[in-house]
Motif scaffolding. Structure first.
Motif, PDB file in Angstrom:
ATOM      1  N   GLU A  36       0.980  -1.200   0.056  1.00  0.00           N
ATOM      2  CA  GLU A  36      -0.126  -0.105  -0.071  1.00  0.00           C
ATOM      3  C   GLU A  36       0.821   1.334  -0.059  1.00  0.00           C
ATOM      4  OE1 GLU A  36      -3.035   0.343   2.838  1.00  0.00           O
ATOM      5  OE2 GLU A  36      -3.795  -1.660   2.740  1.00  0.00           O
ATOM      6  N   CYS A  37       1.968   1.299   0.534  1.00  0.00           N
ATOM      7  CA  CYS A  37       2.884   2.439   0.704  1.00  0.00           C
ATOM      8  C   CYS A  37       3.538   2.879  -0.447  1.00  0.00           C
ATOM      9  CB  CYS A  37       4.145   2.113   1.832  1.00  0.00           C
ATOM     10  SG  CYS A  37       5.268   3.324   2.090  1.00  0.00           S
ATOM     11  N   PRO A  38       3.536   4.125  -0.874  1.00  0.00           N
ATOM     12  CA  PRO A  38       4.015   4.727  -1.942  1.00  0.00           C
ATOM     13  C   PRO A  38       5.564   4.614  -1.794  1.00  0.00           C
ATOM     14  CG  PRO A  38       3.022   6.368  -1.003  1.00  0.00           C
ATOM     15  CD  PRO A  38       2.554   5.092  -0.166  1.00  0.00           C
ATOM     16  N   TYR A  39       5.970   4.763  -0.502  1.00  0.00           N
ATOM     17  CA  TYR A  39       7.640   4.913  -0.417  1.00  0.00           C
ATOM     18  C   TYR A  39       8.248   3.630  -0.585  1.00  0.00           C
ATOM     19  CZ  TYR A  39       5.847   9.202   1.350  1.00  0.00           C
ATOM     20  OH  TYR A  39       5.126  10.529   1.341  1.00  0.00           O
ATOM     21  N   VAL A  40       7.481   2.726  -0.045  1.00  0.00           N
ATOM     22  CA  VAL A  40       7.977   1.243  -0.539  1.00  0.00           C
ATOM     23  C   VAL A  40       8.130   0.873  -1.986  1.00  0.00           C
ATOM     24  CG1 VAL A  40       7.289  -1.248  -0.281  1.00  0.00           C
ATOM     25  CG2 VAL A  40       7.091   0.061   1.564  1.00  0.00           C
ATOM     26  N   PRO A  93      13.192   1.371  14.313  1.00  0.00           N
ATOM     27  CA  PRO A  93      12.723   1.777  15.484  1.00  0.00           C
ATOM     28  C   PRO A  93      11.585   2.752  15.075  1.00  0.00           C
ATOM     29  CG  PRO A  93      14.970   1.728  15.635  1.00  0.00           C
ATOM     30  CD  PRO A  93      14.944   1.523  14.304  1.00  0.00           C
ATOM     31  N   ARG A  94      11.387   3.536  14.289  1.00  0.00           N
ATOM     32  CA  ARG A  94      10.350   4.073  13.687  1.00  0.00           C
ATOM     33  C   ARG A  94       9.259   3.379  13.445  1.00  0.00           C
ATOM     34  NH1 ARG A  94      13.204   8.675   9.756  1.00  0.00           N
ATOM     35  NH2 ARG A  94      15.047   9.221  11.248  1.00  0.00           N
ATOM     36  N   GLY A  95       9.079   2.175  13.114  1.00  0.00           N
ATOM     37  CA  GLY A  95       8.093   1.324  12.765  1.00  0.00           C
ATOM     38  C   GLY A  95       7.695   1.450  11.245  1.00  0.00           C
ATOM     39  N   THR A  96       8.209   2.263  10.630  1.00  0.00           N
ATOM     40  CA  THR A  96       7.737   2.674   9.062  1.00  0.00           C
ATOM     41  C   THR A  96       8.428   1.631   8.221  1.00  0.00           C
ATOM     42  OG1 THR A  96       9.331   4.248   8.788  1.00  0.00           O
ATOM     43  CG2 THR A  96       7.558   5.160   9.815  1.00  0.00           C
ATOM     44  N   VAL A  97       7.757   1.648   6.932  1.00  0.00           N
ATOM     45  CA  VAL A  97       8.262   1.083   5.814  1.00  0.00           C
ATOM     46  C   VAL A  97       8.707   2.053   4.562  1.00  0.00           C
ATOM     47  CG1 VAL A  97       7.184  -1.307   6.251  1.00  0.00           C
ATOM     48  CG2 VAL A  97       6.084   0.532   5.086  1.00  0.00           C
ATOM     49  N   PRO A  98       9.500   1.629   3.957  1.00  0.00           N
ATOM     50  CA  PRO A  98      10.480   0.302   3.899  1.00  0.00           C
ATOM     51  C   PRO A  98      11.558   0.295   4.604  1.00  0.00           C
ATOM     52  CG  PRO A  98      11.068   1.745   2.146  1.00  0.00           C
ATOM     53  CD  PRO A  98       9.919   2.510   2.756  1.00  0.00           C
ATOM     54  N   ALA A  99      12.085  -1.100   4.769  1.00  0.00           N
ATOM     55  CA  ALA A  99      13.348  -1.063   5.640  1.00  0.00           C
ATOM     56  C   ALA A  99      14.256  -1.898   4.683  1.00  0.00           C
ATOM     57  CB  ALA A  99      13.473  -1.669   6.951  1.00  0.00           C
ATOM     58  N   LEU A 100      15.361  -2.171   4.840  1.00  0.00           N
ATOM     59  CA  LEU A 100      16.168  -2.861   3.872  1.00  0.00           C
ATOM     60  C   LEU A 100      17.394  -3.366   4.670  1.00  0.00           C
ATOM     61  CD1 LEU A 100      16.472  -4.029   0.735  1.00  0.00           C
ATOM     62  CD2 LEU A 100      18.337  -2.297   0.664  1.00  0.00           C
ATOM     63  N   THR A 101      17.676  -4.873   4.642  1.00  0.00           N
ATOM     64  CA  THR A 101      18.659  -5.393   5.131  1.00  0.00           C
ATOM     65  C   THR A 101      19.488  -6.072   4.178  1.00  0.00           C
ATOM     66  OG1 THR A 101      17.554  -7.689   5.800  1.00  0.00           O
ATOM     67  CG2 THR A 101      17.278  -5.944   7.508  1.00  0.00           C
ATOM     68  N   PRO A 128       5.364   6.526  -7.985  1.00  0.00           N
ATOM     69  CA  PRO A 128       4.395   5.812  -7.109  1.00  0.00           C
ATOM     70  C   PRO A 128       3.433   6.696  -6.486  1.00  0.00           C
ATOM     71  CG  PRO A 128       6.684   5.236  -6.661  1.00  0.00           C
ATOM     72  CD  PRO A 128       6.911   6.290  -7.558  1.00  0.00           C
ATOM     73  N   LEU A 129       3.708   7.942  -6.269  1.00  0.00           N
ATOM     74  CA  LEU A 129       2.875   9.005  -5.938  1.00  0.00           C
ATOM     75  C   LEU A 129       1.714   9.490  -6.820  1.00  0.00           C
ATOM     76  CD1 LEU A 129       5.278  11.178  -3.650  1.00  0.00           C
ATOM     77  CD2 LEU A 129       3.260  10.002  -2.775  1.00  0.00           C
ATOM     78  N   MET A 130       2.224   9.699  -8.300  1.00  0.00           N
ATOM     79  CA  MET A 130       1.493  10.080  -9.008  1.00  0.00           C
ATOM     80  C   MET A 130       0.284   8.935  -9.503  1.00  0.00           C
ATOM     81  SD  MET A 130       2.104  13.190  -9.739  1.00  0.00           S
ATOM     82  CE  MET A 130       0.662  13.043 -10.857  1.00  0.00           C
ATOM     83  N   GLU A 166       4.608  -3.823  -9.527  1.00  0.00           N
ATOM     84  CA  GLU A 166       4.051  -4.110  -8.012  1.00  0.00           C
ATOM     85  C   GLU A 166       2.776  -3.126  -7.786  1.00  0.00           C
ATOM     86  OE1 GLU A 166       5.486  -5.856  -5.989  1.00  0.00           O
ATOM     87  OE2 GLU A 166       7.370  -6.313  -7.024  1.00  0.00           O
ATOM     88  N   TRP A 167       2.057  -2.873  -8.824  1.00  0.00           N
ATOM     89  CA  TRP A 167       0.993  -2.215  -8.777  1.00  0.00           C
ATOM     90  C   TRP A 167      -0.641  -2.844  -8.907  1.00  0.00           C
ATOM     91  CZ3 TRP A 167      -0.940   1.777  -6.327  1.00  0.00           C
ATOM     92  CH2 TRP A 167      -1.999   2.597  -6.919  1.00  0.00           C
TER      93      TRP A 167
END
Length: 257
Positions: free
Chosen positions: A15-19, A53-61, A185-187, A229-230
């Motif tokens: 759901e997240c545009p930043y992901v 620690p912010r609990g947001t997505v995305p994160a990458l390891t 992704p935002l557009m 991914e959409w």
């Protein structure tokens, strides 16, 4: 160009545009990766908060035998993640950070565009989404602000110099740069809100009527790696469900902890 000797895991929610920025970058660079779904509708687990620690997505390891004795290393926040990925190997998204005037100019152009978008435009997108919950009058007021801001801040950056007329993307390129990865992704989501009747049709038509931004926006939402991914129908279904909860007074924004 061979992929770097590295193992990547993306913590994501579709759901997240930043992901979506990170996913598009991974596909554009043809980097192999695995995913770990993060449910944004429940408090984050202690295991995930240890990663971000912010609990947001995305994160990458990532792990690499060539770095940190192959121990897991964490990269958080979408812009940091896409810059990290863009620096892993030579690519079309971000010119290599080597000495030279043209490379310096190209990188500065991309970074300034992204800085302008994140600081001047992105906050207005969030207001547009909120206004879509409130009603058409509020949405129209924010629409006017968004169109005016893009006309003022983004149109001049997309106006190509005479020598840069070959391609449709930033700086006259014929492939995505990091600038397109950040905005597309935002557009997609903004246009979906219009298609689903959650925002007035005039918002899309007025944006596309801008001479440079309109042509650019039409092209960036066609990118095949973006569209992998959409799922617009699923996105609209979830958005309309949240809108109904908002109207019923049952909607509760989810917290990260």
């Amino acid at each position: 160009m061979a992929a770097p000797n590295i193992s990547l895991t993306l913590y994501y929610n579709p759901e997240c545009p930043y992901v979506h920025r990170a996913l598009t970058t991974l596909h554009e660079l043809s980097l192999p990766f695995t995913t770990h779904f993060v449910d944004l509708d429940v408090p984050r687990s202690p295991a995930y908060l240890a990663i971000n620690p912010r609990g947001t997505v995305p994160a990458l390891t990532f792990k690499s035998p060539d770095y940190n004795d192959n121990r897991e290393t964490i990269v958080n926040e979408s812009l940091v993640i896409i810059y990290f990925l863009g620096n892993l190997l030579p690519n079309h998204l971000l010119p290599a950070a080597v000495t030279g005037v043209q490379v310096a100019v190209d990188r500065a152009r991309i970074f300034y565009f992204i800085n302008t978008w994140e600081n001047k435009i992105n906050p207005l997108f969030e207001k547009v989404y909120i206004a879509s919950f409130a009603g058409q009058k509020e949405a129209k007021e924010v629409e006017d602000l968004l169109v005016a801001a893009i006309k003022k801040e983004i149109e001049p950056l997309l106006k190509k110099e005479e020598r840069d007329r070959e391609g449709l993307f930033l700086g006259g390129k014929d492939k995505f740069t990091m600038a397109e990865v950040v905005v597309a992704p935002l557009m997609l989501r903004l246009f979906a809100f219009v298609h689903g009747g959650l925002l007035p049709q005039s918002l899309k038509s007025n944006l596309l009527a801008l001479p440079y931004f309109g042509k650019w926006a039409r092209e960036i939402v066609k990118n095949e790696n973006l569209l992998k991914e959409w799922d617009e129908a699923k996105f609209l279904e979830g958005s309309k469900a949240k809108l109904q909860q908002f109207r019923d007074g049952t909607y509760k924004p989810k917290i990260a902890t």
